[in-house]
Design a protein around this motif. Structure first.
Motif, PDB file in Angstrom:
ATOM      1  N   GLY A  32     -11.521  -4.207 -11.398  1.00 51.77           N
ATOM      2  CA  GLY A  32     -11.815  -2.802 -10.978  1.00 51.77           C
ATOM      3  C   GLY A  32     -13.340  -2.338 -11.114  1.00 51.77           C
ATOM      4  O   GLY A  32     -14.008  -1.657 -10.276  1.00 51.77           O
ATOM      5  N   LEU A  33     -13.449  -2.886 -12.623  1.00 55.72           N
ATOM      6  CA  LEU A  33     -15.549  -2.789 -12.747  1.00 55.72           C
ATOM      7  C   LEU A  33     -16.370  -3.633 -11.273  1.00 55.72           C
ATOM      8  O   LEU A  33     -16.997  -2.610 -10.999  1.00 55.72           O
ATOM      9  CB  LEU A  33     -15.532  -3.744 -13.888  1.00 55.72           C
ATOM     10  N   VAL A  34     -15.846  -4.428 -10.626  1.00 55.49           N
ATOM     11  CA  VAL A  34     -16.886  -5.147  -9.451  1.00 55.49           C
ATOM     12  C   VAL A  34     -16.287  -3.718  -8.388  1.00 55.49           C
ATOM     13  O   VAL A  34     -16.931  -3.636  -7.485  1.00 55.49           O
ATOM     14  CB  VAL A  34     -15.732  -6.578  -8.913  1.00 55.49           C
ATOM     15  N   GLN A  35     -15.251  -3.595  -8.047  1.00 55.33           N
ATOM     16  CA  GLN A  35     -15.063  -2.409  -6.996  1.00 55.33           C
ATOM     17  C   GLN A  35     -15.746  -1.319  -7.476  1.00 55.33           C
ATOM     18  O   GLN A  35     -16.681  -0.673  -6.205  1.00 55.33           O
ATOM     19  CB  GLN A  35     -13.314  -2.476  -7.069  1.00 55.33           C
ATOM     20  N   GLY A  36     -15.985  -1.105  -8.616  1.00 58.86           N
ATOM     21  CA  GLY A  36     -16.192   0.044  -8.393  1.00 58.86           C
ATOM     22  C   GLY A  36     -17.743   0.544  -7.999  1.00 58.86           C
ATOM     23  O   GLY A  36     -18.590   0.844  -7.783  1.00 58.86           O
ATOM     24  N   VAL A  37     -18.709  -0.995  -9.000  1.00 60.76           N
ATOM     25  CA  VAL A  37     -19.984  -1.498  -8.420  1.00 60.76           C
ATOM     26  C   VAL A  37     -20.364  -1.375  -6.826  1.00 60.76           C
ATOM     27  O   VAL A  37     -21.187  -0.211  -6.934  1.00 60.76           O
ATOM     28  CB  VAL A  37     -20.565  -2.821  -9.457  1.00 60.76           C
ATOM     29  N   ILE A  38     -19.224  -1.474  -6.300  1.00 56.56           N
ATOM     30  CA  ILE A  38     -19.611  -1.801  -4.772  1.00 56.56           C
ATOM     31  C   ILE A  38     -19.179  -0.927  -4.118  1.00 56.56           C
ATOM     32  O   ILE A  38     -20.217  -0.501  -2.999  1.00 56.56           O
ATOM     33  CB  ILE A  38     -18.622  -2.808  -4.518  1.00 56.56           C
ATOM     34  N   VAL A  56     -21.795   4.198   6.781  1.00 61.50           N
ATOM     35  CA  VAL A  56     -20.649   3.849   6.652  1.00 61.50           C
ATOM     36  C   VAL A  56     -20.157   2.711   5.458  1.00 61.50           C
ATOM     37  O   VAL A  56     -20.471   2.204   5.159  1.00 61.50           O
ATOM     38  CB  VAL A  56     -21.551   2.558   7.451  1.00 61.50           C
ATOM     39  N   PRO A  57     -19.127   3.820   5.308  1.00 67.32           N
ATOM     40  CA  PRO A  57     -18.741   3.681   3.215  1.00 67.32           C
ATOM     41  C   PRO A  57     -17.916   2.875   3.705  1.00 67.32           C
ATOM     42  O   PRO A  57     -16.202   2.799   2.896  1.00 67.32           O
ATOM     43  CB  PRO A  57     -18.603   4.628   2.638  1.00 67.32           C
ATOM     44  N   LYS A  58     -17.933   1.872   4.124  1.00 66.05           N
ATOM     45  CA  LYS A  58     -16.876   0.480   4.889  1.00 66.05           C
ATOM     46  C   LYS A  58     -16.862  -0.934   3.981  1.00 66.05           C
ATOM     47  O   LYS A  58     -15.855  -1.412   3.670  1.00 66.05           O
ATOM     48  CB  LYS A  58     -16.826   0.638   6.210  1.00 66.05           C
ATOM     49  N   LEU A  59     -17.814  -0.567   2.535  1.00 59.86           N
ATOM     50  CA  LEU A  59     -17.871  -1.855   2.201  1.00 59.86           C
ATOM     51  C   LEU A  59     -17.285  -1.647   1.361  1.00 59.86           C
ATOM     52  O   LEU A  59     -16.761  -1.628   0.478  1.00 59.86           O
ATOM     53  CB  LEU A  59     -19.621  -2.298   1.582  1.00 59.86           C
ATOM     54  N   SER A  60     -16.833  -3.393   1.534  1.00 59.70           N
ATOM     55  CA  SER A  60     -15.165  -3.342  -0.337  1.00 59.70           C
ATOM     56  C   SER A  60     -15.401  -3.734  -0.269  1.00 59.70           C
ATOM     57  O   SER A  60     -15.777  -5.616   0.697  1.00 59.70           O
ATOM     58  CB  SER A  60     -14.033  -3.227   0.547  1.00 59.70           C
ATOM     59  N   ALA A  61     -14.890  -5.194  -1.849  1.00 56.25           N
ATOM     60  CA  ALA A  61     -14.603  -6.115  -1.994  1.00 56.25           C
ATOM     61  C   ALA A  61     -12.781  -6.180  -1.969  1.00 56.25           C
ATOM     62  O   ALA A  61     -11.644  -6.200  -2.010  1.00 56.25           O
ATOM     63  CB  ALA A  61     -14.990  -6.516  -3.969  1.00 56.25           C
ATOM     64  N   VAL A  62     -12.758  -8.442  -2.023  1.00 55.19           N
ATOM     65  CA  VAL A  62     -11.769  -8.383  -1.628  1.00 55.19           C
ATOM     66  C   VAL A  62     -11.474  -9.495  -2.917  1.00 55.19           C
ATOM     67  O   VAL A  62     -11.592 -10.443  -2.496  1.00 55.19           O
ATOM     68  CB  VAL A  62     -11.153  -9.398  -0.052  1.00 55.19           C
TER      69      VAL A  62
END
Ligand SMILES: Nc1ncnc2c1ncn2[C@@H]1O[C@H](COP(=O)(O)OP(=O)(O)OP(=O)(O)O)[C@@H](O)[C@H]1O
Ligand SMILES: [Mg+2]
Lengths: 309, 368
Positions: free
Chosen positions: B137-143, B154-160
């Motif tokens: 959750g934290l990593v996702q949040g930072v990214i 382009v707010p399309k960057l996400s973590a998988v």
């Protein structure tokens, strides 16, 4: 009086708890419209008996018939028509007097009930109607639990030691309530260990001891049956009643804790003999009193023990 | 039915007038949420993260810097170490040296600034980490934050996340359904067993038994009362999660209502069963505590069960306890958490517990 007038009929009731014979063969018949008392010391089996009649405990043996209905088969039908006061009643502690009575009304839907206000007035709790039950005094709780037994305007009211814990004035007040119930054609079965209560309130009394009824009848009749004599009572440091039974006019004598009771058919002669004993130093006559016999005397004679409040 | 209603209102009054009981019923779960919420918000823990930066561009470097700079209060959230290959980094993760590994692919900068969605892989080992959900959750949040600040167009960057998990939860998203499940359990246990035994011990049941009131009505009013309390708690807990800790409720409210009721019924049944065995209020409280504690910690309501399932005995216990399924189902329904079990299985197991406890206590419960 025909048997159809008996509204409570118990036959050969027994209840054993391990080795304790709480009720050991009790049979009784209570007539419509009377106040019937069960008198006995602590542990005599009064509560066990009354609760078997109410259908709250199952007898080990014997049968119970209430208003022509049988326990336990017709238990629910019976509960609609009787009122029950338990020796110890726990109530919702945070509900007020009015709220508890109103709640109990809903348990008797489709059955005529007495209005909460009337019940509160009847047991004299007007000032406490909004008080929560845990803040009531012992005697007030007791009166509330009597009121609860009357919610469904029952045909038979069972009261297990209704006046225990009440002050003398409240006790007499409750006697009036009970007499008024009888006046309205209700039948009352109550237990007590107050002799005065049995004698003054009850039409008939059953004396219970060790799980058995040892005698029953109208209080005056019982006294008559056992005592044509007058009781002479006094303190005698020596204890023992044997020396007194041989005195002139004495029919019977009993002693407990130095208190001697002599039952005399000829008071002047017995008194003369007693005074003579005192002068000669053979006995003492402290706290002398002369009275007619009471139920207490009957109890003492039948069990050899005094019944204490 | 109106008798049940009056009886219900009487018991409700009793309950509400017992200020201490009322306070603890609502305060206890709230205390839990605030406690955990503050702990995780403060983020006093530092997580070890390994980063493989194959991207030569600005996005890779920017992300690295963002992770290095992420602060919670005065301390860093992440302890960043760089690796040159993915194998090396994943090796360190397996060895337990890293909590997470982030792989920034080559040409990330180009994709991230193009219209196509760009992704980075986050590797984690659920069996090593008791709080993988929280870290992810934290990593996702930072990214997401980085993307929002630096790649506005382009707010399309996400973590998988590279694991069995499919959906990432913030710490509070993960915890609130767990705390809700816990408070429903405690309502069923502590709220039911000692209360019933005390009604029996004080002779209230006996006095009611001296009236023609059918027993089922008394029972129904008691169950209704507990359900009311359960729903009130639910509203409080979710309300607090949303209002104070940014919990993301995405589920269906009707499904939530149904599930809360089913869960409450299952645990009320368990409470009745305990009340059937307990002779005194004290023993009821004792048995209840003895049942409560293992369930609280072995049902994955505070930690993902994957982190507990390594021990064989625990794995079996976890799969028996109803709280596991209630927590899982609530998490799925309220925050779309990754399922540990299919929802139908959760519901089935809870219903089975409710039925078994209900039938057993109907047989065993003593009124005197
Ligand atoms: N549930 C029970 N289990 C075991 N023993 C019992 C139980 N109920 C009553 N007894 C025993 O049976 C006997 C009769 O008790 P009971 O309560 O009927 O007496 P009682 O005449 O009502 O006495 P009291 O005047 O003190 O109310 C006592 O010895 C009591 O200890
Ligand atoms: Mg008694």
């Amino acid at each position: 009086m025909g048997s159809e007038a008996n509204v409570i009929v118990a036959d050969g009731l027994r209840k054993y708890y391990g080795k304790t014979h709480a009720v050991d063969g009790i049979s009784l018949a209570v007539r419509h419209g009377e106040i019937f008392g069960m008198l006995g010391p602590n542990g005599a089996g009064k509560s066990t008996t009354i609760e078997m009649l109410e259908g709250l405990r199952t007898p080990d043996a014997g049968s119970v018939e209430i208003l022509g209905l049988r326990q336990p088969r017709d238990a629910t039908a019976i509960k609609r028509r009787i009122g029950i006061q338990l020796q110890t009643t726990a109530l919702y502690p945070r509900l007020s007097v009015t709220e508890i009575l109103d709640l109990f009304h809903t348990f008797y839907r489709g059955h005529p009930t007495l209005p909460t206000d009337d019940l509160i007035r009847l047991v004299d709790l007007d000032e406490k109607r909004e008080t929560r039950s845990k803040q009531l005094s012992g005697g007030q709780k007791q009166r509330l639990s009597v009121a609860l037994a009357l919610v469904n305007d029952p045909e038979i009211v069972f009261l297990d030691e209704p006046t225990t814990g009440l002050d003398p004035q409240a006790r007499r007040q409750l006697w009036d309530v009970i007499r008024a119930l009888r006046g309205r054609g209700k039948t009352i079965l109550l237990t007590t260990h107050y002799l005065e209560e049995a004698e003054q309130l009850c039409d008939r009394v059953a004396i219970v001891d060790h799980g058995k009824i040892i005698e029953q009848g109208a209080p005056s009749e019982l006294i008559q049956r056992y005592f044509q004599e007058i009781a002479i009572q006094f303190q005698d440091g020596h204890g023992g009643s044997d020396a007194y039974t041989r005195l002139p006019g004495v029919a019977h004598a009993a002693a407990e804790d130095g208190l001697v009771t002599v039952y005399s058919a000829d008071v002047p002669r017995t008194m003369a003999a007693l005074l003579e004993r005192e002068t000669s130093g053979e006995g003492k006559l402290r706290d002398l009193s002369v009275r007619s016999a009471t139920l207490e005397d009957v109890f003492l004679k039948l069990t050899g023990r005094a019944l204490r409040d | 039915m109106s008798t049940v209603w009056t009886l219900y209102r009487a018991s409700l009054k009793e309950f509400v007038r017992d200020r201490a009981a009322l306070f603890w019923t609502l305060a206890f779960p709230i205390l839990f949420i605030v406690m955990f919420g503050i702990i995780f918000k403060a983020g006093s823990t530092t997580y070890n993260i390994g980063i493989v930066n194959s991207d030569g561009g600005s996005v890779g470097l920017g992300l690295m810097q963002t992770f290095k700079d992420s602060k919670s209060g005065d301390s860093n959230v992440f302890n960043v170490q760089t690796y040159s290959t993915q194998d090396e980094a994943v090796g360190a993760l397996k060895a337990g040296k890293q909590d997470l590994v982030l792989v920034l692919p080559a040409s990330l900068s180009e994709t991230a600034t193009s219209p196509q969605p760009a992704t980075v892989d986050v590797f984690y080992d659920p069996s090593h980490s008791a709080s993988a959900q929280i870290e992810l959750g934290l990593v996702q949040g930072v990214i997401t934050q980085y993307a929002a600040q630096h790649l506005q167009s382009v707010p399309k960057l996400s973590a998988v996340p590279q694991s069995i998990q499919t959906h990432n939860l913030s710490a509070i998203d993960f915890l609130v359904p767990g705390i809700l499940a816990m408070s429903l359990m405690q309502l069923g246990l502590f709220g039911t067993a000692p209360a019933l035994v005390s009604l029996r011990q004080d002779g209230v049941l006996r006095r009611l038994g001296a009236t023609p009131l059918p027993r089922w009505m008394l029972l129904a009013s008691q169950v209704l009362l507990r359900l009311t309390i359960g729903l009130t708690q639910t509203a409080f807990i979710i309300g607090l999660g949303v209002a104070a800790f940014d919990m993301h409720v995405e589920g269906n409210w009707l499904a939530l209502l149904g599930l809360v009721l089913l869960g409450a019924v299952a645990f009320i049944g368990m409470g009745y069963l305990i009340a059937s065995f307990a002779r005194s209020v004290e023993s009821a409280s004792g048995i209840t505590s003895a049942v409560n504690f293992p369930m609280m910690f072995l049902s994955g309501i505070f930690f993902p069960i994957a982190s507990l399932a390594g021990v064989p005995v625990l794995a079996i216990i976890i799969k028996i306890l109803p709280l596991t399924y209630l927590g899982d189902a609530l998490r799925q329904i309220t925050v779309q958490g990754a399922p540990d079990f299919p929802l139908a299985l959760d519901i089935g197991v809870l219903a089975a517990w409710a039925i078994v406890c209900g039938l057993l206590s109907a047989r065993l419960f003593k009124w005197e």
